[in-house]
Motif scaffolding. Structure first.
Motif, PDB file in Angstrom:
ATOM      1  N   GLU A  11      39.958  42.694  45.897  1.00 15.12           N
ATOM      2  CA  GLU A  11      41.142  42.331  44.706  1.00 15.12           C
ATOM      3  C   GLU A  11      42.839  42.276  45.264  1.00 15.12           C
ATOM      4  O   GLU A  11      43.101  41.199  45.112  1.00 15.12           O
ATOM      5  N   ALA A  15      44.940  39.005  45.998  1.00 12.04           N
ATOM      6  CA  ALA A  15      46.125  38.656  45.294  1.00 12.04           C
ATOM      7  C   ALA A  15      47.244  38.417  46.363  1.00 12.04           C
ATOM      8  O   ALA A  15      48.297  37.805  46.200  1.00 12.04           O
ATOM      9  N   THR A  44      34.146  38.686  42.774  1.00 10.29           N
ATOM     10  CA  THR A  44      35.748  38.967  42.428  1.00 10.29           C
ATOM     11  C   THR A  44      36.525  37.847  41.737  1.00 10.29           C
ATOM     12  O   THR A  44      37.468  37.889  41.123  1.00 10.29           O
ATOM     13  N   THR A  48      38.572  33.693  36.971  1.00 17.65           N
ATOM     14  CA  THR A  48      39.959  33.153  37.271  1.00 17.65           C
ATOM     15  C   THR A  48      40.092  31.885  37.183  1.00 17.65           C
ATOM     16  O   THR A  48      41.160  31.484  37.318  1.00 17.65           O
ATOM     17  N   ALA A 176      46.554  44.562  41.101  1.00 14.09           N
ATOM     18  CA  ALA A 176      45.354  44.793  41.568  1.00 14.09           C
ATOM     19  C   ALA A 176      45.285  46.126  42.182  1.00 14.09           C
ATOM     20  O   ALA A 176      44.160  46.774  42.219  1.00 14.09           O
ATOM     21  N   TYR A 181      41.015  43.684  37.712  1.00  7.16           N
ATOM     22  CA  TYR A 181      40.423  42.830  38.295  1.00  7.16           C
ATOM     23  C   TYR A 181      41.160  41.626  38.296  1.00  7.16           C
ATOM     24  O   TYR A 181      41.968  41.404  37.398  1.00  7.16           O
ATOM     25  N   LEU A 182      40.781  40.556  39.301  1.00 12.38           N
ATOM     26  CA  LEU A 182      41.629  39.405  39.244  1.00 12.38           C
ATOM     27  C   LEU A 182      41.588  38.590  37.936  1.00 12.38           C
ATOM     28  O   LEU A 182      42.675  38.068  37.517  1.00 12.38           O
ATOM     29  N   TRP A 183      40.744  38.634  37.331  1.00 16.38           N
ATOM     30  CA  TRP A 183      40.439  37.900  36.172  1.00 16.38           C
ATOM     31  C   TRP A 183      41.329  38.371  35.086  1.00 16.38           C
ATOM     32  O   TRP A 183      41.856  37.535  34.246  1.00 16.38           O
TER      33      TRP A 183
END
Length: 194
Positions: A11, A15, A44, A48, A176, A181-183
């Motif tokens: 992540e 990012a 991952t 998003t 991150a 999490y990226l979402w």
């Protein structure tokens, strides 16, 4: 610096390389990852809103294009960009087919380097046409400023844009690193900017 990235969670790596596209302020970014991470990219990126296309699969690393489909379509089908891409052999009216061709050209370049780098990649990365054309015309020299790309016009405007990319990158990497999490980061970002 490079050693630091190797030991970061996936992540954080994504990012660090792709925050502007995650935040929706850039249509796409290239992502370079070690082969060991490729299987985890799909998981991952869930939630998003990003699509992905592998441009190059090497022995140790892969190069992916992460993109927001609607934003990228808006760019590649604008009149000036479309005409430029047609001159480069992108005759398709479908983004996916254009990305297939971009991947083929990039792989050919990486494999043999007997052909020139596909500079049209700048269009797919959302670079302004003046900068893409300036880079080609001057062979990457005589630029007025260098940041996320080499700038040939509107320096102050580009500096502000690059600064906004850096601000977004800083926020996404920090979040991150906290384990989000990226979402989650993407969703929170969208809520803050609405």
């Amino acid at each position: 610096m490079l050693t630091w990235w190797r030991h970061q969670p996936l992540e954080v790596k994504i990012a660090g390389q792709c925050a502007p596209v995650l935040a929706g302020v850039k249509p796409s970014n290239m992502l370079v990852l070690e082969n060991k991470h490729i299987r985890d990219v799909v998981r991952t990126l869930e939630g998003t809103g990003l699509s992905r296309r592998c441009l190059y699969a090497g022995n140790e690393k892969n190069i992916l294009l992460l993109y927001r489909k609607a934003a990228l379509e808006e760019i590649v089908f604008r009149k000036e960009e479309r005409e430029f891409l047609e001159q480069q052999g992108y005759a398709d009216d479908c983004l996916e087919q254009m990305l297939v061709r971009l991947g083929q050209r990039f792989r050919e370049y990486r494999k043999t380097q007997d052909i020139p780098f596909p500079h049209e990649m700048g269009v797919f990365l959302g670079y302004p046409m003046a900068d893409v054309k300036g880079f080609i015309k001057y062979g990457g020299k005589n630029y007025l400023y260098s940041g996320y790309w080499k700038v040939y016009e509107n320096v102050e405007e580009r500096k502000q844009l690059f600064e906004s990319y850096e601000q977004v990158r800083s926020v996404f990497v920090q979040e991150a690193e906290k384990g989000k999490y990226l979402w989650e980061i993407t969703s929170e970002w969208q809520c803050m900017t609405v």
